[in-house]
Scaffold this motif. Structure first.
Motif, PDB file in Angstrom:
ATOM      1  N   LYS A  62      49.552  43.158  36.531  1.00 20.20           N
ATOM      2  CA  LYS A  62      48.926  41.968  35.966  1.00 20.20           C
ATOM      3  C   LYS A  62      49.215  40.766  36.853  1.00 20.20           C
ATOM      4  N   PHE A  63      48.452  39.719  36.641  1.00 19.50           N
ATOM      5  CA  PHE A  63      48.700  38.458  37.332  1.00 19.50           C
ATOM      6  C   PHE A  63      49.739  37.656  36.564  1.00 19.50           C
ATOM      7  N   ASP A  64      50.708  37.114  37.299  1.00 21.03           N
ATOM      8  CA  ASP A  64      51.668  36.205  36.682  1.00 21.03           C
ATOM      9  C   ASP A  64      50.990  34.854  36.452  1.00 21.03           C
ATOM     10  N   ASP A  65      51.089  34.341  35.239  1.00 13.22           N
ATOM     11  CA  ASP A  65      50.392  33.101  34.895  1.00 13.22           C
ATOM     12  C   ASP A  65      50.882  31.908  35.699  1.00 13.22           C
ATOM     13  N   ASP A  66      52.150  31.903  36.066  1.00  9.01           N
ATOM     14  CA  ASP A  66      52.719  30.743  36.761  1.00  9.01           C
ATOM     15  C   ASP A  66      52.469  30.783  38.267  1.00  9.01           C
ATOM     16  N   SER A  67      52.769  31.930  38.883  1.00 10.86           N
ATOM     17  CA  SER A  67      52.661  32.017  40.340  1.00 10.86           C
ATOM     18  C   SER A  67      51.309  32.487  40.827  1.00 10.86           C
ATOM     19  N   GLY A  68      50.572  33.199  39.982  1.00 14.23           N
ATOM     20  CA  GLY A  68      49.313  33.790  40.417  1.00 14.23           C
ATOM     21  C   GLY A  68      49.499  35.081  41.180  1.00 14.23           C
ATOM     22  N   ASN A  69      50.775  35.501  41.372  1.00 10.92           N
ATOM     23  CA  ASN A  69      51.057  36.752  42.066  1.00 10.92           C
ATOM     24  C   ASN A  69      50.896  37.935  41.122  1.00 10.92           C
ATOM     25  N   ILE A  70      50.721  39.106  41.723  1.00 13.40           N
ATOM     26  CA  ILE A  70      50.641  40.329  40.928  1.00 13.40           C
ATOM     27  C   ILE A  70      52.041  40.789  40.558  1.00 13.40           C
ATOM     28  N   VAL A  71      52.207  41.163  39.310  1.00 10.51           N
ATOM     29  CA  VAL A  71      53.460  41.718  38.809  1.00 10.51           C
ATOM     30  C   VAL A  71      53.246  43.203  38.548  1.00 10.51           C
ATOM     31  N   ALA A  72      54.100  44.026  39.147  1.00 10.54           N
ATOM     32  CA  ALA A  72      54.034  45.475  38.948  1.00 10.54           C
ATOM     33  C   ALA A  72      55.434  46.031  39.096  1.00 10.54           C
ATOM     34  N   ALA A  73      55.809  46.936  38.212  1.00  5.54           N
ATOM     35  CA  ALA A  73      57.152  47.514  38.246  1.00  5.54           C
ATOM     36  C   ALA A  73      57.387  48.262  39.552  1.00  5.54           C
ATOM     37  N   ALA A  74      58.650  48.322  39.964  1.00  2.00           N
ATOM     38  CA  ALA A  74      59.012  49.050  41.173  1.00  2.00           C
ATOM     39  C   ALA A  74      58.822  50.546  40.964  1.00  2.00           C
ATOM     40  N   THR A  75      58.628  51.255  42.062  1.00  4.74           N
ATOM     41  CA  THR A  75      58.453  52.712  41.989  1.00  4.74           C
ATOM     42  C   THR A  75      59.022  53.369  43.236  1.00  4.74           C
ATOM     43  N   ASN A  76      59.467  54.601  43.085  1.00  5.68           N
ATOM     44  CA  ASN A  76      59.911  55.409  44.227  1.00  5.68           C
ATOM     45  C   ASN A  76      58.904  56.511  44.554  1.00  5.68           C
ATOM     46  N   SER A  77      57.725  56.428  43.966  1.00  6.30           N
ATOM     47  CA  SER A  77      56.721  57.469  44.172  1.00  6.30           C
ATOM     48  C   SER A  77      56.253  57.513  45.623  1.00  6.30           C
ATOM     49  N   GLU A  78      55.859  58.696  46.045  1.00  6.49           N
ATOM     50  CA  GLU A  78      55.337  58.855  47.405  1.00  6.49           C
ATOM     51  C   GLU A  78      53.973  58.201  47.566  1.00  6.49           C
ATOM     52  N   ASN A  79      53.220  58.145  46.476  1.00  5.49           N
ATOM     53  CA  ASN A  79      51.884  57.553  46.505  1.00  5.49           C
ATOM     54  C   ASN A  79      51.786  56.467  45.443  1.00  5.49           C
ATOM     55  N   VAL A  80      51.054  55.417  45.780  1.00 11.52           N
ATOM     56  CA  VAL A  80      50.774  54.327  44.839  1.00 11.52           C
ATOM     57  C   VAL A  80      49.262  54.138  44.798  1.00 11.52           C
ATOM     58  N   ILE A  81      48.710  54.141  43.604  1.00  8.07           N
ATOM     59  CA  ILE A  81      47.278  53.880  43.448  1.00  8.07           C
ATOM     60  C   ILE A  81      47.111  52.611  42.630  1.00  8.07           C
ATOM     61  N   LEU A  82      46.368  51.665  43.169  1.00 11.47           N
ATOM     62  CA  LEU A  82      46.085  50.409  42.488  1.00 11.47           C
ATOM     63  C   LEU A  82      44.634  50.425  42.023  1.00 11.47           C
ATOM     64  N   LEU A  83      44.450  50.418  40.719  1.00 13.39           N
ATOM     65  CA  LEU A  83      43.104  50.384  40.147  1.00 13.39           C
ATOM     66  C   LEU A  83      42.780  48.940  39.786  1.00 13.39           C
ATOM     67  N   ALA A  84      41.804  48.378  40.481  1.00 15.62           N
ATOM     68  CA  ALA A  84      41.444  46.985  40.267  1.00 15.62           C
ATOM     69  C   ALA A  84      40.808  46.780  38.906  1.00 15.62           C
ATOM     70  N   ASP A  85      40.833  45.542  38.464  1.00 14.27           N
ATOM     71  CA  ASP A  85      40.168  45.161  37.217  1.00 14.27           C
ATOM     72  C   ASP A  85      38.671  45.102  37.480  1.00 14.27           C
ATOM     73  N   GLY A  86      37.935  46.020  36.855  1.00 14.13           N
ATOM     74  CA  GLY A  86      36.502  46.113  37.090  1.00 14.13           C
ATOM     75  C   GLY A  86      35.688  45.030  36.433  1.00 14.13           C
ATOM     76  N   GLU A  87      36.351  44.084  35.754  1.00 10.62           N
ATOM     77  CA  GLU A  87      35.641  42.968  35.144  1.00 10.62           C
ATOM     78  C   GLU A  87      36.043  41.636  35.766  1.00 10.62           C
ATOM     79  N   ASP A  88      36.776  41.699  36.881  1.00 11.45           N
ATOM     80  CA  ASP A  88      37.278  40.476  37.515  1.00 11.45           C
ATOM     81  C   ASP A  88      36.776  40.393  38.953  1.00 11.45           C
ATOM     82  N   ASP A  89      37.037  39.275  39.597  1.00 10.87           N
ATOM     83  CA  ASP A  89      36.573  39.031  40.960  1.00 10.87           C
ATOM     84  C   ASP A  89      37.303  39.949  41.944  1.00 10.87           C
TER      85      ASP A  89
END
Length: 258
Positions: free
Chosen positions: A61-88
Motif C-alpha cells: 500500500k501507499f503510505d499516506d504521509d510519505s507517499g512511499n510503498i509499504v510492504a512487509a519484508a520477505t526472504n522469498s526467492e521471487n517477489v511478484i508485485l501486482l499493481a492496482d488495476g484501478e490506479d494510475d
C-alpha cells in the motif's frame, strides 16, 4: 537476491489466473511472495493461490504521509508485485522503482502488462493508458481477445512493432499462456531504464567543436513518463483509470476473470 516480477493491467483482466499458472509452472520448487495492492485484495479471487506450494500472499500500500510503498519484508526467492488495476500505472511504476531502490536485495527481472483486449478495443481512449504500461514492459500478454477480434489484435501488435518497441507479445488462451518460461525470462526487453544502472555520460552526445565552457552536472534525464512541469504536473497526462473502467463497465459482458 530476490527476483522481482511486476504485473500491470486493468482490474478484472485475469492477472491472478495468469500469475497462478506462472508460479506453478515457471517458479516451481522456489519460494515466492505475491504482493497485491491493498485495494485489490479479494478473498474470493485469491482462492486460486491457496494450494500453491511455497507461496505467500501479502499486501502492499501507499503510505499516506510519505507517499512511499509499504510492504512487509520477505526472504522469498521471487517477489511478484501486482499493481492496482484501478490506479494510475505511472505513479505506481515510479513508486515501485523507489521501493526497489530501497531494497538492494531485490532485482527487477520482468515487467509484464496484461492487456484486456476487449476493453482496449471497446474503449479506444484507453490507448495511451496501455501505451504507458507497455513502455515499462518486457512482455505484453494479450488476454480476453474474443470480443476484440483477430484484426484488432493484429493491428494492436503491429502498431508497436512498427515503432520498434522491443517488448514481446504473447497470446493468452483461456486465461493461460503456452510458455510460462518465456514470460518469466529475465532478458530485458523494455524501453524504460528505470530499473537499470545508468551512466549519465552515455546520454550525452559530445561535439568536439562545441564543448561546454562551464562545468555541468552529469544527471540522467527522468523517464519520459516521470517528467514533470515546473508546477509539478506530469508532462504526459494519462486518461484516468477510473474513467476508462467506468466506460468499459457500461458496455462489457460481466464475466471477466480477476
Amino acid at each position: 537476491m530476490s527476483k522481482v516480477y511486476i504485473f500491470l493491467g486493468t482490474a478484472g483482466c485475469g492477472r491472478r489466473r495468469l500469475i497462478a499458472q506462472l508460479i506453478e509452472e515457471g517458479l516451481a520448487a522456489t519460494t515466492t511472495t505475491l504482493y497485491i495492492a491493498e485495494p485489490e485484495r479479494d478473498a474470493e479471487a485469491e482462492k486460486i493461490f491457496a494450494t500453491i506450494s511455497g507461496l505467500d500472499v501479502a499486501s502492499w500500500k501507499f503510505d499516506d504521509d510519505s507517499g512511499n510503498i509499504v510492504a512487509a519484508a520477505t526472504n522469498s526467492e521471487n517477489v511478484i508485485l501486482l499493481a492496482d488495476g484501478e490506479d494510475d500505472p505511472v505513479d505506481q511504476m515510479e513508486a515501485f522503482a523507489a521501493l526497489v531502490e530501497r531494497r538492494p536485495e531485490w532485482k527487477v527481472v520482468r515487467v509484464a502488462t496484461v492487456v484486456d483486449c476487449s476493453l482496449a478495443a471497446g474503449v479506444p481512449e484507453s490507448a495511451e493508458w496501455f501505451r504507458a504500461c507497455i513502455h515499462f514492459s518486457d512482455v505484453v500478454l494479450l488476454a480476453n481477445r474474443d470480443n476484440a477480434g483477430n484484426a484488432w489484435v493484429k493491428n494492436f501488435q503491429d502498431t508497436y512493432k512498427k515503432e520498434c518497441f522491443p517488448c514481446i507479445f504473447i497470446l493468452v488462451k483461456k486465461g493461460k499462456v503456452d510458455n510460462p518460461a518465456l514470460v518469466l525470462d529475465d532478458t530485458p526487453r523494455r524501453l524504460s531504464m528505470i530499473f537499470d544502472d545508468q551512466d549519465p555520460i552515455d546520454d550525452i552526445e559530445f561535439d568536439e567543436e562545441n564543448l561546454p565552457e562551464e562545468p555541468f552536472d552529469l544527471v540522467s534525464p527522468p523517464d519520459p513518463y516521470f517528467a514533470t512541469t515546473d508546477a509539478g504536473d506530469r508532462k504526459i497526462v494519462l486518461p484516468k483509470t477510473g474513467d476508462l473502467l467506468a466506460a468499459w463497465d457500461k458496455i462489457r459482458p460481466h464475466n471477466n476473470a480477476k
